[in-house]
Scaffold this motif. Sequence first.
Motif, PDB file in Angstrom:
ATOM      1  N   GLY A 176       0.815  -1.213   0.000  1.00  0.00           N
ATOM      2  CA  GLY A 176       0.000   0.000   0.000  1.00  0.00           C
ATOM      3  C   GLY A 176       0.843   1.255   0.000  1.00  0.00           C
ATOM      4  N   ASP A 177       0.405   2.240   0.770  1.00  0.00           N
ATOM      5  CA  ASP A 177       1.134   3.496   0.925  1.00  0.00           C
ATOM      6  C   ASP A 177       1.778   3.503   2.305  1.00  0.00           C
ATOM      7  OD1 ASP A 177       1.327   6.482  -0.236  1.00  0.00           O
ATOM      8  OD2 ASP A 177       1.094   6.560   1.928  1.00  0.00           O
ATOM      9  N   PRO A 178       3.056   3.836   2.412  1.00  0.00           N
ATOM     10  CA  PRO A 178       3.771   3.648   3.681  1.00  0.00           C
ATOM     11  C   PRO A 178       3.168   4.373   4.872  1.00  0.00           C
ATOM     12  CG  PRO A 178       5.321   4.122   1.914  1.00  0.00           C
ATOM     13  CD  PRO A 178       3.952   4.335   1.348  1.00  0.00           C
ATOM     14  N   MET A 179       2.741   5.610   4.699  1.00  0.00           N
ATOM     15  CA  MET A 179       2.377   6.411   5.863  1.00  0.00           C
ATOM     16  C   MET A 179       0.912   6.297   6.273  1.00  0.00           C
ATOM     17  SD  MET A 179       5.091   7.462   7.054  1.00  0.00           S
ATOM     18  CE  MET A 179       6.707   7.050   6.410  1.00  0.00           C
ATOM     19  N   VAL A 180       0.196   5.323   5.720  1.00  0.00           N
ATOM     20  CA  VAL A 180      -1.144   5.035   6.239  1.00  0.00           C
ATOM     21  C   VAL A 180      -1.034   4.376   7.609  1.00  0.00           C
ATOM     22  CG1 VAL A 180      -3.219   3.640   5.877  1.00  0.00           C
ATOM     23  CG2 VAL A 180      -2.241   4.928   3.973  1.00  0.00           C
ATOM     24  N   SER A 181       0.055   3.643   7.836  1.00  0.00           N
ATOM     25  CA  SER A 181       0.267   2.949   9.109  1.00  0.00           C
ATOM     26  C   SER A 181       0.979   3.850  10.113  1.00  0.00           C
ATOM     27  CB  SER A 181       1.107   1.691   8.869  1.00  0.00           C
ATOM     28  OG  SER A 181       1.532   1.125  10.093  1.00  0.00           O
ATOM     29  N   ILE A 213      -5.155   1.232  -0.061  1.00  0.00           N
ATOM     30  CA  ILE A 213      -6.489   0.635   0.067  1.00  0.00           C
ATOM     31  C   ILE A 213      -7.525   1.701   0.410  1.00  0.00           C
ATOM     32  CG2 ILE A 213      -6.215   0.086   2.524  1.00  0.00           C
ATOM     33  CD1 ILE A 213      -8.065  -1.988  -0.181  1.00  0.00           C
ATOM     34  N   VAL A 214      -7.096   2.780   1.044  1.00  0.00           N
ATOM     35  CA  VAL A 214      -8.030   3.843   1.432  1.00  0.00           C
ATOM     36  C   VAL A 214      -8.714   4.443   0.206  1.00  0.00           C
ATOM     37  CG1 VAL A 214      -8.234   6.106   2.532  1.00  0.00           C
ATOM     38  CG2 VAL A 214      -6.728   4.371   3.523  1.00  0.00           C
ATOM     39  N   SER A 215      -7.934   4.715  -0.835  1.00  0.00           N
ATOM     40  CA  SER A 215      -8.523   5.270  -2.057  1.00  0.00           C
ATOM     41  C   SER A 215      -9.098   4.172  -2.946  1.00  0.00           C
ATOM     42  CB  SER A 215      -7.493   6.097  -2.822  1.00  0.00           C
ATOM     43  OG  SER A 215      -6.343   5.329  -3.115  1.00  0.00           O
ATOM     44  N   ALA A 216      -8.480   2.988  -2.937  1.00  0.00           N
ATOM     45  CA  ALA A 216      -8.977   1.895  -3.766  1.00  0.00           C
ATOM     46  C   ALA A 216     -10.386   1.482  -3.371  1.00  0.00           C
ATOM     47  CB  ALA A 216      -8.032   0.699  -3.668  1.00  0.00           C
ATOM     48  N   VAL A 217     -10.673   1.479  -2.080  1.00  0.00           N
ATOM     49  CA  VAL A 217     -12.013   1.123  -1.619  1.00  0.00           C
ATOM     50  C   VAL A 217     -13.051   2.091  -2.181  1.00  0.00           C
ATOM     51  CG1 VAL A 217     -13.488   1.199   0.437  1.00  0.00           C
ATOM     52  CG2 VAL A 217     -11.446  -0.204   0.440  1.00  0.00           C
ATOM     53  N   CYS A 218     -12.700   3.371  -2.218  1.00  0.00           N
ATOM     54  CA  CYS A 218     -13.639   4.355  -2.772  1.00  0.00           C
ATOM     55  C   CYS A 218     -13.922   4.062  -4.243  1.00  0.00           C
ATOM     56  CB  CYS A 218     -13.085   5.768  -2.617  1.00  0.00           C
ATOM     57  SG  CYS A 218     -12.914   6.305  -0.906  1.00  0.00           S
ATOM     58  N   GLY A 219     -12.878   3.729  -5.000  1.00  0.00           N
ATOM     59  CA  GLY A 219     -13.066   3.434  -6.411  1.00  0.00           C
ATOM     60  C   GLY A 219     -13.884   2.178  -6.647  1.00  0.00           C
ATOM     61  N   LEU A 220     -13.667   1.150  -5.842  1.00  0.00           N
ATOM     62  CA  LEU A 220     -14.355  -0.119  -6.040  1.00  0.00           C
ATOM     63  C   LEU A 220     -15.788  -0.110  -5.533  1.00  0.00           C
ATOM     64  CD1 LEU A 220     -11.444  -2.541  -5.109  1.00  0.00           C
ATOM     65  CD2 LEU A 220     -12.504  -2.311  -7.363  1.00  0.00           C
ATOM     66  N   THR A 221     -16.068   0.703  -4.532  1.00  0.00           N
ATOM     67  CA  THR A 221     -17.411   0.717  -3.943  1.00  0.00           C
ATOM     68  C   THR A 221     -18.252   1.919  -4.371  1.00  0.00           C
ATOM     69  OG1 THR A 221     -16.741   1.976  -1.971  1.00  0.00           O
ATOM     70  CG2 THR A 221     -16.524  -0.437  -1.878  1.00  0.00           C
ATOM     71  N   GLY A 222     -17.592   2.977  -4.858  1.00  0.00           N
ATOM     72  CA  GLY A 222     -18.327   4.196  -5.197  1.00  0.00           C
ATOM     73  C   GLY A 222     -18.671   5.052  -4.000  1.00  0.00           C
ATOM     74  N   ASN A 236     -15.033   9.589  -0.808  1.00  0.00           N
ATOM     75  CA  ASN A 236     -13.972   9.596   0.197  1.00  0.00           C
ATOM     76  C   ASN A 236     -14.205  10.607   1.305  1.00  0.00           C
ATOM     77  OD1 ASN A 236     -13.388  11.790  -1.591  1.00  0.00           O
ATOM     78  ND2 ASN A 236     -11.294  11.832  -0.859  1.00  0.00           N
ATOM     79  N   TYR A 237     -14.849  11.742   1.009  1.00  0.00           N
ATOM     80  CA  TYR A 237     -15.046  12.751   2.044  1.00  0.00           C
ATOM     81  C   TYR A 237     -16.208  12.406   2.972  1.00  0.00           C
ATOM     82  CZ  TYR A 237     -18.731  14.424  -1.118  1.00  0.00           C
ATOM     83  OH  TYR A 237     -19.842  14.499  -1.924  1.00  0.00           O
ATOM     84  N   ARG A 238     -16.870  11.283   2.737  1.00  0.00           N
ATOM     85  CA  ARG A 238     -17.986  10.874   3.597  1.00  0.00           C
ATOM     86  C   ARG A 238     -17.578   9.736   4.532  1.00  0.00           C
ATOM     87  NH1 ARG A 238     -22.972   9.297   1.728  1.00  0.00           N
ATOM     88  NH2 ARG A 238     -23.854  10.487   3.457  1.00  0.00           N
ATOM     89  N   PHE A 239     -16.277   9.477   4.650  1.00  0.00           N
ATOM     90  CA  PHE A 239     -15.783   8.493   5.607  1.00  0.00           C
ATOM     91  C   PHE A 239     -15.412   9.178   6.912  1.00  0.00           C
ATOM     92  CE2 PHE A 239     -15.521   5.830   1.942  1.00  0.00           C
ATOM     93  CZ  PHE A 239     -15.464   4.525   2.402  1.00  0.00           C
TER      94      PHE A 239
END
Length: 249
Positions: free
Chosen positions: A84-89, A114-123, A126-129
């Motif tokens: 993923g992206d290093p600084m998510v953790s 995965i934070v942005s990928a989930v938005c793309g896969l689920t629709g 992102n600003y509503r999380f």
Amino acid sequence: MLTFIGLGLYDETDISIKGLDRIRRSDYVFLECYTSVLTGTTPEQMTELFGKEVGMLYREDVEGHPETFLELAKESDVAFLTAGDPMVSTTHIDLRIRAAAMGIRTEIIHGASIVSAVCGLTGLQNYRFGKSCSLPFPYGKWAPTTPIEVIEQNIADKLHTLVYLDIQPDRYMRIPEAVRMLEEMAAARGISIPVYVGVARAGSGSPVVAAGTAAALAGVDFGGPLHILVVPGDLHLMEREYLETFAGL
């Protein structure tokens, strides 16, 4: 020099050209393999593509004794690889602070998250999380209540919740199992979760995305790892249409 390099979501080919170039110019290459994993590849396949031997780092190596590889970064170029992206953790944020305290120069080369990928896969927008949470496997009779508390607050605020599912060396949490655990927690608090959205193998050529009630998701074959779960708040019209179109809501 210590360079944090994100590998992306699924296999060794997800890495950026910038990240690959830095790995090939590094003196030492280490892969942190406990906060997340790339399930579509192996260390051997990474070594072949990168042209560098890849050393494995586990929880104790990173959180307990990071000085082992940090000392190397004082005089050499060290690549610290993460899924993923290093600084998510937060583990990696802490590690960068430790390196700075030791006078080690650091750099970040980002990867798909995965934070942005989930938005793309689920629709789901992102600003509503709201706040995310992690759902660990129960330990004996102990199970944390933090996940359902976070979900309950987010639902009250009409926000979505990203639920990270536990990963252990010998097993990973699957979506149906996670849903069962959350349903038990919700029942104990007297609340109801009307819709879940499960995502499996984001970044692969065959991700599975399914939305529905707990009973509906229990019958879905999500296949192999990794799995992640979303508990939506109120759905915007476009979010609902996206889930109906691509996730079977």
